[in-house]
Design an enzyme around this catalytic site. Structure first.
Site, PDB file in Angstrom:
ATOM      1  CG  ASP A  82       1.229  33.501 -56.547  1.00  0.00           C
ATOM      2  OD1 ASP A  82       1.791  32.408 -56.554  1.00  0.00           O
ATOM      3  OD2 ASP A  82       1.815  34.586 -56.765  1.00  0.00           O
ATOM      4  N   GLY A  89       6.248  29.143 -57.570  1.00  0.00           N
ATOM      5  CA  GLY A  89       5.610  29.722 -58.752  1.00  0.00           C
ATOM      6  C   GLY A  89       4.291  28.995 -58.977  1.00  0.00           C
ATOM      7  NE  ARG A 112       4.501  28.818 -50.897  1.00  0.00           N
ATOM      8  CZ  ARG A 112       5.105  29.591 -51.797  1.00  0.00           C
ATOM      9  NH1 ARG A 112       5.613  29.045 -52.914  1.00  0.00           N
ATOM     10  NH2 ARG A 112       5.186  30.909 -51.614  1.00  0.00           N
ATOM     11  CG  ASN A 152       2.662  38.375 -58.340  1.00  0.00           C
ATOM     12  OD1 ASN A 152       2.765  37.176 -58.565  1.00  0.00           O
ATOM     13  ND2 ASN A 152       3.616  39.248 -58.664  1.00  0.00           N
TER      14      ASN A 152
END
Ligand code: MRU
Length: 369
Positions: A249, A55, A95, A259
Site C-alpha cells: 500500500d 486495494g 483511508r 501492506n
C-alpha cells in the site's frame, strides 16, 4: 478479467452515462456479484471507506474519478475551485495508508491546472482518470512478465512439480483495475501451463483472502488452498512454500513496505526459513518522500466491530455474527510495515530490484531529487 463469459475491470465509466462510475461491490463478493454506481464525491468517499472498493491501485483510480465527479458538481454560482479543493482534501483523507489515493487525486488536479485552453475542466479530469486506469493496467501487465521469470526459475528447479506460492490479502485484479499485481504473474504462469498452487491466507478481520483471492483464482481455474493466517510459518518450516508474493500500500524510498496487517509476520517466517519474499506493486505505490516505514507510514485503524464479528453465508443469507463475549474490547490495525531487511526483492512495472534505496533509485531515477 473474465467473470463467467464477460470481461470485467474493477472500475469503469458507464458507457451510456459519463456522469456515472461503475465498480464491482467487493463487500458482496464472493456470495453475490453486484455492480455499484458512483455519481458523486460522497458516493466515492463511502465506497472507499466501507471498502466496496479496496486495494491500493483501485483506491487511487477511484480517487481520480472522484475529482472528475467533483468537477461535474462545480456550478458557477458557488466557489467552484474551493469545491474542488475541498473534494480533494476530503477524498484524500478517506483511508490514510495507500499512497495511491493522494497520488492520484494530486495527479488529476495537476492535469486540470495544466490543461490546454479550450479543454473543459471535466474533460481533462476524466481523461486523467482514464489515463490512470490505462497506466495501472499496463503496470500490472509488465509486473506479470517480470514476476513470471521468478516462477519459471523455481518451476525449472522443481522439474514440473507445482510452484507453491503463499499470498496474504487480495492483491489481484479486484484490487487493481485488471490483472492484479501478485496475481498477474500467477495468471501468466497458469496460462503458460506452468503448474502453480497458491496458499491463500484468509486475512482476518475482513477476509480479503478467503473472500476475494479464492474467488479470483477460482474464476481463473488456478489451484489454491485457503489457510488460516497463522499457518504460513508451519508450511514454510516443512518446505511447502517456494515463494511468498504480497502486495503493497505504501513503499518507502529505501524499500520498507506497508501492506495488510499480518504481512510482517509472514516476512519474519520467510526470513527464518530462507523462503524468498517479494512485494509486488506499481511505482504509484512508492512514497518517494519518506524513508523509514515504521515511523513515517500512517497505519489505518478501523472499527473494532470488524474484529469482534465475522460475516459469511448461512443458507442464502449473508449474516454477521459476534465471535467473542459481549463487551469485549478490540483493536483493529489495518496494515503493518515490513522492513526492507526482510524483503528479498520488489517486483515493479520496471523490473525486479532489491529492497534497497540505491537499487530503487537506479530503477526510478526520475523520482529522486
Ligand atoms: O484494506 P485493503 O483491502 O484495501 O488492503 C489491501 C492490501 O493490503 C493489498 O495487499 C494492497 O492494497 C495491494 S493491492 C494490489
Amino acid at each position: 478479467m473474465q467473470v463467467g463469459n464477460k470481461n470485467y475491470r474493477s472500475i469503469w465509466l458507464d458507457e451510456s452515462d459519463p456522469t456515472v462510475v461503475r465498480v464491482i461491490d467487493q463487500q458482496k463478493l464472493p456470495f453475490s456479484f453486484e455492480i455499484c454506481e458512483l455519481r458523486s464525491v460522497e458516493d466515492v468517499y463511502a465506497a472507499i471507506s466501507n471498502m466496496t472498493v479496496r486495494g491500493a491501485p483501485l483506491i487511487g483510480a477511484a480517487g481520480a474519478f472522484a475529482i472528475y465527479l467533483a468537477t461535474l458538481e462545480m456550478n458557477p454560482a458557488t466557489n467552484s475551485w474551493q469545491h474542488l479543493k475541498n473534494a480533494a482534501r476530503y477524498i484524500s483523507s478517506c483511508r490514510p495508508t495507500a499512497v495511491n489515493l493522494s497520488w492520484a487525486v494530486d495527479h488529476v488536479r495537476e492535469r486540470i491546472n495544466g490543461r490546454l485552453c479550450g479543454k473543459s475542466i471535466s474533460e481533462e479530469a476524466l481523461e486523467a482518470a482514464l489515463d490512470i486506469c490505462k497506466m495501472e493496467i499496463e503496470n500490472c501487465k509488465a509486473i506479470g512478465k517480470h514476476g513470471l521469470s521468478l516462477i519459471e526459475e523455481i518451476s525449472k528447479k522443481k522439474t514440473g512439480a507445482p510452484v507453491n506460492i503463499l499470498t496474504h490479502c487480495n492483491a489481484g485484479w479486484l484490487a487493481c483495475i485488471d490483472y492484479g499485481t501478485v496475481t498477474a504473474p500467477i495468471y501468466l504462469a497458469h496460462e503458460a501451463g506452468i503448474p502453480v498452487h497458491v496458499w491463500v491466507d484468509e486475512t482476518r478481520p475482513r477476509n480479503q483472502g478467503a473472500r476475494l483471492t479464492t474467488w479470483e483464482l477460482g474464476q481463473a481455474g488456478v489451484p489454491h488452498t485457503l489457510i488460516a493466517d497463522n499457518t504460513g510459518g508451519h508450511l514454510m518450516q516443512h518446505g511447502m512454500v517456494d515463494i511468498v508474493l504480497v502486495g503493497c500500500d505504501r513503499a518507502t524510498r529505501r524499500g520498507d513496505v506497508a501492506n495488510k496487517i499480518g504481512t510482517y509476520l509472514k516476512a519474519l517466517a520467510a526470513y527464518d526459513n530462507n523462503v524468498p519474499f517479494y512485494s509486488v506493486f506499481p511505482s504509484t505505490s512508492i512514497d518517494f518522500d519518506i524513508t523509514d516505514g515504521i515511523s513515517e507510514i500512517p497505519v489505518e485503524e478501523r472499527g473494532a466491530g470488524e474484529v469482534l464479528t465475522i460475516s459469511g453465508i448461512s443458507g442464502k443469507e449473508v449474516v454477521t455474527v459476534r465471535i467473542c463475549p459481549e463487551n469485549t474490547s478490540a483493536a483493529n490495525y489495518g496494515f503493518d510495515v515490513t522492513p526492507a531487511r526482510l524483503i528479498t526483492g520488489l517486483i515493479t512495472e520496471k523490473g525486479i530490484c532489491r529492497a534497497e534505496e540505491k537499487d530503487i533509485k537506479k530503477m526510478f531515477s526520475d523520482k529522486f531529487e
